[in-house]
Design an enzyme around this catalytic site. Structure first.
Site, mmCIF file in Angstrom:
data_model
loop_
_atom_site.group_PDB
_atom_site.id
_atom_site.type_symbol
_atom_site.label_atom_id
_atom_site.label_comp_id
_atom_site.label_asym_id
_atom_site.label_seq_id
_atom_site.Cartn_x
_atom_site.Cartn_y
_atom_site.Cartn_z
ATOM 1 N N GLY A 94 1.938 -3.610 2.401
ATOM 2 C CA GLY A 94 2.014 -2.181 2.128
ATOM 3 C C GLY A 94 3.405 -1.643 2.329
ATOM 4 O O GLY A 94 4.353 -2.398 2.561
ATOM 5 N N ASN A 95 3.543 -0.337 2.217
ATOM 6 C CA ASN A 95 4.839 0.297 2.476
ATOM 7 C C ASN A 95 4.638 1.602 3.236
ATOM 8 O O ASN A 95 3.521 2.052 3.443
ATOM 9 C CB ASN A 95 5.615 0.505 1.168
ATOM 10 N N ARG A 96 5.736 2.213 3.639
ATOM 11 C CA ARG A 96 5.688 3.349 4.556
ATOM 12 C C ARG A 96 5.583 4.701 3.865
ATOM 13 O O ARG A 96 5.744 5.731 4.516
ATOM 14 C CB ARG A 96 6.932 3.354 5.441
#
Ligand code: CTP
Ligand code: CA
Length: 237
Positions: free
Chosen positions: A33-35
């Site tokens: 995932g990413n932030r």
């Protein structure tokens, strides 16, 4: 800060916005995932709805964005689902905004059961490239699957590097993507991701370049929508 009195200039305009990050599954319990917090996409949705637009947000993973009044929210997990939803909904939109942070890559294989630690240590994760949703939307419009009048907006988070500055990368990306507007955020030093303030440029396919001075995502949203409004033909708003 509060922007000056809001215009009611998007009445009848159908706006579809992607927001947040994507989660690319590895097994039933794990993902890459990413932030992305989704804050910019949701701020845009709120601002567009306040200006009279009919707004749908297609949201991946987000921090709790609050609940913008009068906005339809569709939840998706990964880039493929986001692509499917955006492509479908763009066919009935006047404005499409890709504010989501789409994972560039996803694991080639998704294990059906939870990957065990085992004795041998970790296996490398093989990745493959996700579809470019923004480019796909531009291509669909060119092919007539999305109405020709639909305005397509992209976002880019850029840092400078040895090949060029933030603005150089933004200009190149606008050409590569073929969208009508590209919002270029300068990132690095903790800017943009999860923060309240953004800074950058608004680049248009017609060649205009507007600086977006440091300000809240709310203010940035109203600047973006001002430029979008100019591109929406009057019979669609
Ligand atoms: N985007 C997309 N589909 C992808 C990747 C990105 O639609 N698979 C969209 C983003 O939502 C954003 C724009 O494309 O509106 C630019 O994203 P960015 O990650 O900056 O562009 P990339 O082409 O992935 O280039 P980079 O190598 O800089 O990550
Ligand atoms: Ca990318």
């Amino acid at each position: 800060e509060r922007p000056e009195a809001l215009p009611y200039d998007l009445a009848g305009v159908r706006v579809v916005i992607s927001a947040g990050g994507t989660r690319e599954p590895l097994d039933p319990v794990r993902y890459l995932g990413n932030r992305s917090s989704g804050k910019q996409g949701f701020a845009l949705a709120r601002a567009a709805a306040q200006r009279g637009a009919t707004v749908t947000v297609v949201a991946g993973s987000t921090a709790d964005p609050g609940d913008p009044a009068g906005v339809e929210i569709v939840r998706v997990a990964n880039a493929q689902h986001l692509s499917d939803e955006m492509t479908k909904r763009a066919a009935e939109a006047d404005v499409v905004i890709m504010a989501a942070a789409v994972a560039d890559f996803r694991p080639v294989a998704v294990a059906e059961s939870k990957i065990k630690k085992g004795e041998a240590g970790p296996a490398p994760i093989e990745l493959t490239t996700n579809p470019d949703i923004l480019r796909g939307l531009v291509e669909s419009r060119a092919a007539g699957r999305i109405p020709g009048h639909t305005v397509i907006v992209g976002f880019a988070a850029e840092t400078g590097d040895e090949t060029g500055g933030v603005l150089d990368h933004g200009r190149a990306k606008l050409r590569r993507k073929g969208c009508d507007l590209l919002v270029v955020n300068a990132v690095g030093d903790g800017k943009a991701f999860g923060t309240e303030d953004n800074t950058g440029w608004l680049l248009s396919a017609s060649g205009t370049e507007t600086a977006l001075p440091l300000g809240s995502k709310t203010l940035m949203s109203s600047r973006i929508l001002d430029e979008v409004r100019v591109l929406v033909p009057d019979e669609h708003g």
